[in-house]
Design an enzyme around this catalytic site. Structure first.
Site, PDB file in Angstrom:
ATOM      1  N   SER A 452      87.359  42.792  49.283  1.00 13.59           N
ATOM      2  CA  SER A 452      86.402  42.383  50.311  1.00 13.59           C
ATOM      3  C   SER A 452      87.092  41.535  51.378  1.00 13.59           C
ATOM      4  O   SER A 452      88.014  40.772  51.069  1.00 13.59           O
ATOM      5  CB  SER A 452      85.298  41.551  49.650  1.00 13.59           C
ATOM      6  OG  SER A 452      84.141  41.560  50.423  1.00 13.59           O
ATOM      7  N   PRO A 453      86.632  41.632  52.610  1.00 14.97           N
ATOM      8  CA  PRO A 453      87.190  40.734  53.630  1.00 14.97           C
ATOM      9  C   PRO A 453      86.859  39.291  53.287  1.00 14.97           C
ATOM     10  O   PRO A 453      85.706  38.983  52.962  1.00 14.97           O
ATOM     11  CB  PRO A 453      86.479  41.173  54.913  1.00 14.97           C
ATOM     12  CG  PRO A 453      85.277  41.944  54.479  1.00 14.97           C
ATOM     13  CD  PRO A 453      85.581  42.509  53.130  1.00 14.97           C
ATOM     14  N   CYS A 455      87.621  35.378  54.795  1.00 22.62           N
ATOM     15  CA  CYS A 455      88.214  34.470  55.781  1.00 22.62           C
ATOM     16  C   CYS A 455      89.204  33.546  55.095  1.00 22.62           C
ATOM     17  O   CYS A 455      88.898  32.971  54.043  1.00 22.62           O
ATOM     18  CB  CYS A 455      87.128  33.608  56.404  1.00 22.62           C
ATOM     19  SG  CYS A 455      86.050  34.521  57.494  1.00 22.62           S
ATOM     20  N   GLN A 530      87.890  43.971  59.577  1.00 20.87           N
ATOM     21  CA  GLN A 530      86.486  43.672  59.855  1.00 20.87           C
ATOM     22  C   GLN A 530      86.391  42.961  61.204  1.00 20.87           C
ATOM     23  O   GLN A 530      86.942  41.871  61.367  1.00 20.87           O
ATOM     24  CB  GLN A 530      85.900  42.781  58.757  1.00 20.87           C
ATOM     25  CG  GLN A 530      84.399  42.581  58.911  1.00 20.87           C
ATOM     26  CD  GLN A 530      83.825  41.629  57.880  1.00 20.87           C
ATOM     27  OE1 GLN A 530      84.297  40.492  57.768  1.00 20.87           O
ATOM     28  NE2 GLN A 530      82.809  42.060  57.146  1.00 20.87           N
ATOM     29  N   TYR A 611      75.855  36.350  61.571  1.00 22.69           N
ATOM     30  CA  TYR A 611      76.741  36.228  62.740  1.00 22.69           C
ATOM     31  C   TYR A 611      76.082  36.925  63.930  1.00 22.69           C
ATOM     32  O   TYR A 611      74.919  37.347  63.853  1.00 22.69           O
ATOM     33  CB  TYR A 611      78.138  36.763  62.391  1.00 22.69           C
ATOM     34  CG  TYR A 611      78.786  35.921  61.303  1.00 22.69           C
ATOM     35  CD1 TYR A 611      79.113  34.583  61.551  1.00 22.69           C
ATOM     36  CD2 TYR A 611      79.024  36.423  60.030  1.00 22.69           C
ATOM     37  CE1 TYR A 611      79.665  33.780  60.563  1.00 22.69           C
ATOM     38  CE2 TYR A 611      79.578  35.637  59.033  1.00 22.69           C
ATOM     39  CZ  TYR A 611      79.895  34.311  59.296  1.00 22.69           C
ATOM     40  OH  TYR A 611      80.429  33.525  58.321  1.00 22.69           O
ATOM     41  N   ARG A 753      85.661  37.459  45.236  1.00 28.10           N
ATOM     42  CA  ARG A 753      86.262  36.362  44.457  1.00 28.10           C
ATOM     43  C   ARG A 753      87.083  36.855  43.273  1.00 28.10           C
ATOM     44  O   ARG A 753      88.094  36.229  42.924  1.00 28.10           O
ATOM     45  CB  ARG A 753      85.156  35.395  44.004  1.00 28.10           C
ATOM     46  CG  ARG A 753      84.622  34.569  45.163  1.00 28.10           C
ATOM     47  CD  ARG A 753      83.305  33.947  44.830  1.00 28.10           C
ATOM     48  NE  ARG A 753      82.293  34.962  44.524  1.00 28.10           N
ATOM     49  CZ  ARG A 753      81.123  34.703  43.988  1.00 28.10           C
ATOM     50  NH1 ARG A 753      80.801  33.461  43.700  1.00 28.10           N
ATOM     51  NH2 ARG A 753      80.259  35.675  43.737  1.00 28.10           N
TER      52      ARG A 753
HETATM   53  C1  LIG Z   1      86.568  32.694  50.663  1.00 30.88           C
HETATM   54  C2  LIG Z   1      85.599  33.729  51.096  1.00 30.88           C
HETATM   55  C3  LIG Z   1      85.628  34.204  52.398  1.00 30.88           C
HETATM   56  C4  LIG Z   1      84.764  35.201  52.810  1.00 30.88           C
HETATM   57  N1  LIG Z   1      84.872  35.733  54.051  1.00 30.88           N
HETATM   58  C5  LIG Z   1      84.167  36.841  54.395  1.00 30.88           C
HETATM   59  C6  LIG Z   1      84.449  37.567  55.556  1.00 30.88           C
HETATM   60  O1  LIG Z   1      85.371  37.264  56.277  1.00 30.88           O
HETATM   61  N2  LIG Z   1      83.682  38.633  55.838  1.00 30.88           N
HETATM   62  C7  LIG Z   1      82.673  39.035  55.009  1.00 30.88           C
HETATM   63  O2  LIG Z   1      82.004  40.027  55.304  1.00 30.88           O
HETATM   64  N3  LIG Z   1      82.416  38.388  53.887  1.00 30.88           N
HETATM   65  C8  LIG Z   1      83.151  37.306  53.547  1.00 30.88           C
HETATM   66  N4  LIG Z   1      82.935  36.683  52.346  1.00 30.88           N
HETATM   67  C9  LIG Z   1      81.910  37.226  51.465  1.00 30.88           C
HETATM   68  C10 LIG Z   1      82.557  38.240  50.525  1.00 30.88           C
HETATM   69  O3  LIG Z   1      83.193  39.265  51.233  1.00 30.88           O
HETATM   70  C11 LIG Z   1      81.546  38.841  49.564  1.00 30.88           C
HETATM   71  O4  LIG Z   1      80.568  39.520  50.310  1.00 30.88           O
HETATM   72  C12 LIG Z   1      80.926  37.750  48.696  1.00 30.88           C
HETATM   73  O5  LIG Z   1      81.890  36.796  48.297  1.00 30.88           O
HETATM   74  C13 LIG Z   1      80.303  38.345  47.429  1.00 30.88           C
HETATM   75  O6  LIG Z   1      81.296  39.017  46.672  1.00 30.88           O
HETATM   76  P1  LIG Z   1      81.926  38.404  45.296  1.00 30.88           P
HETATM   77  O7  LIG Z   1      80.776  38.064  44.411  1.00 30.88           O
HETATM   78  O8  LIG Z   1      82.756  39.535  44.761  1.00 30.88           O
HETATM   79  O9  LIG Z   1      82.730  37.204  45.649  1.00 30.88           O
HETATM   80  C14 LIG Z   1      83.791  35.683  51.924  1.00 30.88           C
HETATM   81  C15 LIG Z   1      83.752  35.181  50.626  1.00 30.88           C
HETATM   82  C16 LIG Z   1      84.641  34.245  50.200  1.00 30.88           C
HETATM   83  C17 LIG Z   1      84.591  33.783  48.762  1.00 30.88           C
END
Ligand SMILES: Cc1cc2nc3c(=O)[nH]c(=O)nc-3n(C[C@H](O)[C@H](O)[C@H](O)COP(=O)(O)O)c2cc1C
Ligand SMILES: Cc1cc2nc3c(=O)[nH]c(=O)nc-3n(C[C@H](O)[C@H](O)[C@H](O)COP(=O)(O)OP(=O)(O)OC[C@H]3O[C@@H](n4cnc5c(N)ncnc54)[C@H](O)[C@@H]3O)c2cc1C
Length: 790
Positions: A452-453, A455, A530, A611, A753
């Protein structure tokens, strides 16, 4: 007024407290170490009344009397002993050990009465698919109650039948009043302001019937009539008879003219419809009235010395088959807590603390399961039989590809083969579903795992650096098929924070190309970018300096759909003018061309998480009264304009994904119906795959987090909008990825994560499943290496 003696009990009990490791022993239930200094204490000579003589009330009563025959234990039941509603109840094998520990005598009698089976038969479109290894037992509800009543009498419980309780205050002198009076509990209603019940009445209609046909397996029948689709849940509960629960949507039930149906009308209707499946056997009625299932939840389960157990406290849909088990487990835990605490109030707190997590987890599974049955039309006739069966068997998300494989390896092998054939894979044996390829335009992904993207807040004026090279490069080496680089902004003022990456300066292209080239040169992964604009959530600090908090200095002006700040103390954004819209759209188009030059394989547009483009989509952030506000189609007008412009600028051979928040998890926000409609609009505008996320639109949202919490949203959008989807959110196991792909809940699984924790997540998942993925040459020595991490 509440019942007396709640406080009084403490002193009373403490005066009489004694060691329980005496001749009479104690009921099981609460682990000794959970009870602190009270361990080993119990109430002597308590006066206890169970209101309701169902499984919960009777089982609790017998355990209390068994623990100490000096207790005065009474069960008050409005029905006669031989009255009961319904026919049989079913338990899974796994639930039974607990009962044996609590009371061997009833356990033996229950087990003796069991009809046992291992198979599940699924009647679907003229075929019967059988899955084995499930291990269920059924018995007549009447038989269960007889066993419990007999044991109560044997132990000296006073059972009073045909006595309806209208007000539990009548037992004001009892030490403990147990509300075991079922789903329509008067005890719960009497103290509603304390228990704070929430009753979610589900839309489907169901009726509980019996039949003289001894179904050979736990049987699900899906059958269409001219009125619509009918679901049957049927199982044998003794040598000759079965429970037969008929369920359908309210619309189908109305079309079938059953709104005023008597029991006989219902029986006649169902006997005709299911004549073939019943092989000429009769259906049986027993207060068989059409109902809606109520999911009962309570904010608290006790008040003073009144406590709720069983259906009075919580219900779980019959498709998960555990209401009676939950009721009996409550009884066991409550008796155990009373044995372990010298104070009623402490015991009731311990009881709730012990039971609530398990109950809520089961209710979550029951919720997904009941929704599957509410929405079966979504799958019926659309899924091929094997996938339909897999979707049904894994519907609660508790049973996965991995544990189904333990129960029924042949079925899972057939599912894997079916997935592989659909993906044109010709290896023998077929791979686990997560290792089948997936095509989007000319891009062929080697498996279904996506990074996943995320930041990183580590760029300088938008330029990615060594951190991004190592972060993205190592995750590409880790085996995922696609790595999506973080939210990268189309202009300097479109950034979330000063550390965000961008695609707005000429030097950004070579900086990104260095990373793209590494990924292409050293891994099998594809890499996506993204693109976004932060909108009203811009000009804030880096994650670790205070998420969403405005910068202490050097803030830049913000734009959004409407002038609404994100936090009360955030900067108020300017509502975008048409000139702003033109400029931002052109920024997206320019960034798209730069991303193509840098060599990215896929472009993702960020329409989620509040956003800029998301701010147009949600009614919570879009209050415009021009053509860009109002109905969904108008709110989507500008984001779709950007998508179309980007699609034109992006090479036709390369795919575009769009990430959306499918719900805002806030009143008045985007609904799932809106999200389905939005996905259709996105598809029509050139989006190849929708990434289904949720929330982060407003700070006061109430998300329902949990394992795979967003996967049901993806499932719905994928099937109803007929568009490929990526699912994201708390996916951490390969068992879940395999299940999601095989059941068709998404086409790709996105892990965020989990990939921060383990960049090599996919390689490790392959190793754990005995599946070989190609390793970089530098790492071939791993072939003879056995990790022993556990
Ligand atoms: C450190 C961090 C940065 C993130 N940055 C972005 C981002 O740049 N773009 C985005 O669409 N989602 C972002 N997310 C959300 C994740 O892409 C994802 O949608 C969310 O963490 C749920 O997935 P997970 O349960 O596998 O962590 C971010 C999440 C984390 C933990
Ligand atoms: C269609 C259907 C199918 C089901 N299938 C299964 C299954 O397969 N397996 C399973 O485990 N569970 C199943 N259940 C759920 C199961 O029946 C309940 O979860 C279980 O009976 C709960 O036990 P209980 O003791 O809490 O409540 P109940 O069994 O409802 O008992 C409550 C008792 O309290 C009495 N009562 C109520 N009000 C008063 C009053 N005011 N005064 C005196 N007495 C009162 C009632 O007469 C009743 O005897 C099913 C439920 C339904 C609706």
């Amino acid at each position: 007024m509440i019942l007396q003696r709640a406080g009084g009990c403490t002193g009373f009990a403490k005066r009489h407290a004694r060691e329980i490791r005496g001749p009479r022993g104690s009921p099981p239930g609460i682990p000794p170490d959970a009870t602190g200094e009270d361990v080993g204490l119990q109430f002597p000579e308590m006066k206890v009344v169970s209101i309701g003589g169902g499984p919960a009330g009777l089982y609790f009563a017998l355990l209390m009397k068994k623990a100490d025959s000096a207790h005065d234990v009474r069960v008050v039941e409005r029905n006669r002993p031989d009255d009961t509603f319904g026919f049989g109840v079913v338990f899974s094998d796994a639930t039974l050990e607990h009962f044996a520990e609590a009371d061997r005598e009833t356990y033996d009698a229950i087990v003796e009465s069991f009809a046992h089976w291992d198979d599940i038969d699924i009647h679907y479109q003229g075929q019967v698919l059988t899955s084995t290894g499930h291990g269920f037992s059924g018995l007549a509800r009447q038989r269960l109650l007889d066993i419990l009543r007999r044991r109560c009498l044997e132990l000296g419980v006073r059972c009073e039948f045909e006595r309806e309780v209208t007000d539990p205050e009548a037992w004001a002198d009892a030490d403990l009043v147990v509300g075991a009076d079922g789903v329509n509990s008067v005890v719960r209603a009497r103290y509603a302001e304390h228990f704070r019940p929430r009753i979610d009445v589900r839309p489907n209609k169901f009726v509980w019937l019996g039949t003289t046909f001894p179904f050979p397996a736990f049987t699900f029948i899906f059958k269409e009539s001219e009125h619509g689709l009918w679901r049957v849940h049927a199982y044998r509960y003794n040598a000759t008879d079965s429970t037969f629960i008929l369920e359908t949507t309210e619309a189908t039930w109305r079309r079938a003219g059953l709104t005023e149906a008597t029991e006989d009308d219902t029986v006649a209707f169902a006997e005709k419809l299911f004549a073939r499946e019943l092989s000429g056997h009769r259906l049986l009625k027993n207060r068989s009235l059409w109902r809606n299932f109520p999911t009962v939840r309570n904010a608290r389960w006790s008040h003073g010395n009144v406590v709720l157990v069983g259906d009075a406290a919580h219900t779980a849909h019959f498709s998960i088959g555990s209401g009676t088990k939950l009721a009996i487990d409550d009884a066991i835990a409550l008796a155990g807590a009373l044995a372990a605490h010298a104070d009623v109030s402490a015991a009731l707190t311990a009881y709730e603390a012990a039971r609530r997590p398990e109950v809520e987890s089961l209710q979550r599974a029951a919720q997904v399961s009941l929704e599957w049955f509410e929405q079966t039309e979504r799958y019926h006739g659309r899924l091929e039989p094997i996938q339909f069966a897999f979707s049904l068997l894994t519907r609660s998300l508790r049973v996965t590809h991995a544990n189904l494989k333990v129960r029924d390896a042949k079925l899972v092998e057939a599912v894997d083969r079916w997935c592989a054939e659909r993906a044109s894979v010709h290896t023998e044996p077929p791979p686990p579903p997560m290792f089948t390829p997936f095509r989007l335009r000319d891009l062929v992904l080697s498996n279904r795992v996506v990074v996943s993207p995320m930041c990183q807040y580590s760029a300088e004026d938008g330029t990615p650096n060594d951190w991004h090279l190592v972060h993205l490069g190592s995750r590409a080496m880790g085996g995922a098929a696609l790595v999506i680089a973080e939210m990268t902004d189309v202009s300097r003022e479109g950034r979330i924070s000063p550390g965000c990456t961008g695609m707005y300066k000429p030097e950004h292209v070579p900086a990104w190309r260095r990373i793209v080239d590494f990924v292409h040169g050293h891994s099998r992964a594809a890499i996506g970018l993204q693109l976004a604009h932060a909108g009203r959530k811009g000009s804030t600090r880096r994650l670790w300096e205070g998420i969403d908090e405005p910068l202490p200095a050097g803030n830049w002006p913000l734009i959004s759909a409407s002038p609404i700040p994100f936090l009360p103390h955030s900067q108020v954004p300017r509502a975008m003018s048409r000139a702003d819209m033109d400029r931002v759209r052109d920024d997206f188009v320019r960034a798209t061309g730069m991303a193509a030059d840098a060599g990215f394989d896929l472009l993702e547009l960020h329409f989620a998480h509040g956003y800029l483009l998301a701010s147009f989509l949600s009614p919570l952030t879009n209050r415009r009264d021009d053509e860009y506000g109002g109905a969904l189609v108008d709110r989507a007008r500008y984001p779709l304009e950007v998508l179309r412009a980007v699609r034109t600028a992006w090479p036709a051979s390369r795919p575009i994904s769009v990430k959306i928040s499918a719900t805002d998890w806030a009143p008045g926000g985007i609904s799932l119906e809106d999200a389905v409609e939005l996905a259709r609009l996105l598809k029509a505008a050139g989006c190849d795959i929708v990434t289904v996320s949720a929330g982060q639109t407003v700070p006061d949202a109430a998300p329902a987090y949990g394992r795979l919490y967003q996967t049901p949203l993806s499932d719905r959008i994928r099937h109803e909008a007929d568009v490929p989807t990526m699912t994201v959110g708390a996916i951490t196991s390969h068992a879940d990825v395999n299940s999601i792909i095989a059941a068709g809940r998404a086409d790709l699984c996105v892990l965020a994560r989990a990939h921060l924790y383990d960049p090599y997540w996919t390689l490790h998942a392959a190793w754990e499943q005995g599946w070989e993925l190609p390793l970089p040459n530098q790492y071939v020595s791993l072939k003879n290496f056995t990790p022993r991490l556990r």
